[in-house]
Design a protein around this motif. Structure first.
Motif, mmCIF file in Angstrom:
data_model
loop_
_atom_site.group_PDB
_atom_site.id
_atom_site.type_symbol
_atom_site.label_atom_id
_atom_site.label_comp_id
_atom_site.label_asym_id
_atom_site.label_seq_id
_atom_site.Cartn_x
_atom_site.Cartn_y
_atom_site.Cartn_z
ATOM 1 N N GLN A 317 0.811 -1.212 0.000
ATOM 2 C CA GLN A 317 0.000 0.000 0.000
ATOM 3 C C GLN A 317 0.851 1.274 0.000
ATOM 4 O O GLN A 317 0.323 2.369 -0.154
ATOM 5 N N GLY A 318 2.159 1.126 0.198
ATOM 6 C CA GLY A 318 3.055 2.273 0.198
ATOM 7 C C GLY A 318 3.894 2.333 -1.065
ATOM 8 O O GLY A 318 3.659 1.593 -2.028
ATOM 9 N N LEU A 319 4.906 3.224 -1.042
ATOM 10 C CA LEU A 319 5.806 3.378 -2.193
ATOM 11 C C LEU A 319 7.267 3.267 -1.745
ATOM 12 O O LEU A 319 8.082 4.169 -2.014
ATOM 13 N N PRO A 320 7.628 2.204 -1.065
ATOM 14 C CA PRO A 320 9.005 2.086 -0.571
ATOM 15 C C PRO A 320 10.044 1.952 -1.673
ATOM 16 O O PRO A 320 11.218 2.270 -1.461
ATOM 17 N N THR A 321 9.618 1.491 -2.851
ATOM 18 C CA THR A 321 10.574 1.309 -3.947
ATOM 19 C C THR A 321 11.090 2.641 -4.491
ATOM 20 O O THR A 321 12.023 2.654 -5.298
ATOM 21 N N SER A 322 10.501 3.751 -4.064
ATOM 22 C CA SER A 322 10.997 5.061 -4.492
ATOM 23 C C SER A 322 12.264 5.472 -3.735
ATOM 24 O O SER A 322 12.915 6.452 -4.091
ATOM 25 N N ILE A 323 12.606 4.719 -2.677
ATOM 26 C CA ILE A 323 13.809 5.003 -1.890
ATOM 27 C C ILE A 323 14.994 4.265 -2.520
ATOM 28 O O ILE A 323 14.947 3.041 -2.672
ATOM 29 N N PRO A 324 16.056 4.972 -2.889
ATOM 30 C CA PRO A 324 17.239 4.287 -3.422
ATOM 31 C C PRO A 324 17.855 3.345 -2.393
ATOM 32 O O PRO A 324 17.877 3.632 -1.204
ATOM 33 N N VAL A 325 18.329 2.199 -2.845
ATOM 34 C CA VAL A 325 18.966 1.178 -2.005
ATOM 35 C C VAL A 325 18.065 0.767 -0.843
ATOM 36 O O VAL A 325 18.521 0.520 0.267
ATOM 37 N N VAL A 326 16.764 0.690 -1.103
ATOM 38 C CA VAL A 326 15.798 0.406 -0.041
ATOM 39 C C VAL A 326 15.936 -1.009 0.504
ATOM 40 O O VAL A 326 15.646 -1.263 1.674
#
Length: 450
Positions: A317-326
């Motif tokens: 439900q979130g957008l964690p993939t927008s964080i580099p090197v997540v």
């Protein structure tokens, strides 16, 4: 319907981990072994429930039978590991085993959500590591002469780090990786464990000023090489670990504060010598000002943590993939966004309880070498957790350090499992010795009565 279950699951998972955290601290106040065993069984059941609910959400959101297959494989692996370790070692620390498996499980879940292929790779490496490391407690107990090879361990560590300096490949500004035919690994992850063995061995022999000065030169050589490789996160871990071990061994506050002073001067010099250090400090001071470039990573991390709130957005439900090197350095941000702030705080508490158990085990050991070894690994673990979480929350500048057992990375996983296995070995060794002493005492008492 899927969205409803996803929303319900995030509350369920917080409840599961809240109970697990309560039990993790509850056992410290218990002396009765049977009561502890009952709590350990409850903790193990919570791991299975948390794992099931999370993977059910992952399956419902993806509809992928690969996810279901990965879940089944992980359950089988957990059943085998939970069965084989107590079978091999009757005096195993179930606390450490449970914690290790829970932290691995949290990593599996988040990586499956972020990158399925990386989750598969992580699971394979972690399972092989846990199976391989089952022999480490035996090695710790049988090879008592490990404490006689302090200089050998120290020299080996320097040689390995120098090889990286000359033959390593650069990654995110630091030359701390070696690539062989497409296989990339980070030798410093293993050297830090060898380093703790070396310092524990050397400081258990002598602690006069001249000898300490020579040992300090050895430790400084490790740190200097890491600085030259621009692996300042690793250098900081080595430096702090050595200072803590030195203070514990000598009980001299002067050594500790002198080291902190020298470290402060070194940090000032590093800031002026290395551009990527200045960039990270600027991004830490004001990431919003540099959001289009240097501050983008930290800004996205803070957005993710803030968006998740206390209860999280829910998996997918979130957008964690927008964080580099997540998946590696910033996995804590992804956990905060989708599993929630409460869950993230509980995860920190679980890591702290792990550290407390490390220290508890260390304080029960009589031999100075083993005590220093346990306390050195304890300091190394806690400081790595601090750097990993502090960097993504803007508490400190980002250092590129992974969260042990949770973040993606083969060498990180293997070194963390080795660390837990060494502590496990020290616990088993101490328990076995206590049992022998108790049996001898009872036998003597019985002989006197007769």
């Amino acid at each position: 319907m899927i969205n409803l279950f996803t929303q319900i699951s995030k509350y369920l998972n917080i409840v599961f981990i809240a109970f697990y955290t309560y039990y993790a601290f509850r056992v410290f106040s218990l002396a009765d072994r049977d009561k502890k065993d009952r709590i350990y069984r409850k903790m193990k059941h919570i791991i299975y429930l948390f794992h099931f609910v999370s993977y059910l959400v992952l399956f419902l959101n993806t509809g992928s039978f690969k996810v279901a297959g990965l879940y089944i494989a992980q359950v089988v692996a957990m059943l085998v590991i939970f069965s084989i370790y107590p079978w091999v070692y009757s005096n195993i620390s179930k606390f450490l085993l449970n914690h290790m498996m829970l932290l691995l499980t949290i990593g599996y879940i988040m990586l499956t959500r972020l990158h399925f292929d990386k989750a598969m790779k992580q699971f394979a490496i972690a399972t092989l590591s846990v199976v391989f490391c089952i022999v480490i407690p035996i090695i710790i107990e049988k090879l008592k002469k490990l404490q006689d090879f302090g200089w050998v361990f120290g020299g080996l560590g320097i040689v390995v780090l120098l090889s990286v300096l000359f033959f390593g490949v650069s990654n995110y500004g630091a030359t701390n990786w070696i690539s062989i035919k497409g296989f990339t690994f980070q030798p410093s992850e293993f050297v830090k464990i060898i380093f703790v063995f070396s310092i524990a061995s050397l400081l258990s022999k002598r602690r006069d000023f001249k000898y300490v000065a020579v040992v300090t030169v050895l430790a400084a050589a490790h740190v200097l090489i890491l600085v030259l490789e621009k692996d300042l996160g690793g250098a900081l871990i080595f430096f702090i670990t050595y200072l803590i071990m030195l203070y514990i061994a000598t009980s001299q506050p002067l050594y500790f504060f002198a080291g902190l002073g020298a470290g402060s001067v070194a940090s000032y010099l590093a800031y002026h010598m290395f551009n990527h250090v200045r960039v990270r400090v600027m991004a830490w001071k004001d990431p919003w000002k540099l959001i289009d470039n240097e501050g983008y990573q930290v800004s996205q991390s803070l957005f993710a943590i803030g968006t998740g709130g206390w209860f999280g957005m829910g998996l997918y439900q979130g957008l964690p993939t927008s964080i580099p090197v997540v998946d590696s350095d910033f996995i804590f941000s992804a956990i905060s966004e989708e599993m929630g702030g409460f869950f993230a705080i509980l995860l920190i508490l679980i890591c702290i309880s792990c550290f407390l158990m490390f220290v508890t085990i260390a304080m029960k050991i009589q031999e100075l070498f083993y005590k220093l070894l346990a306390l050195g690994l304890s300091a190394l673990y806690l400081f790595q957790v601090f750097l990993a979480i502090g960097g993504v929350t803007k508490f400190i500048p980002s250092t590129g350090v992974t969260l042990p057992l949770v973040s993606y990375g083969g060498t990180s996983i293997l070194s963390s499992v080795i660390m837990f296995s060494i502590i496990q070995g020290l616990f088993i060794m101490n328990q076995d010795r206590n049992e022998k002493i108790e049996k001898k005492r009872r036998k003597t008492k019985k002989t006197k009565k007769s």
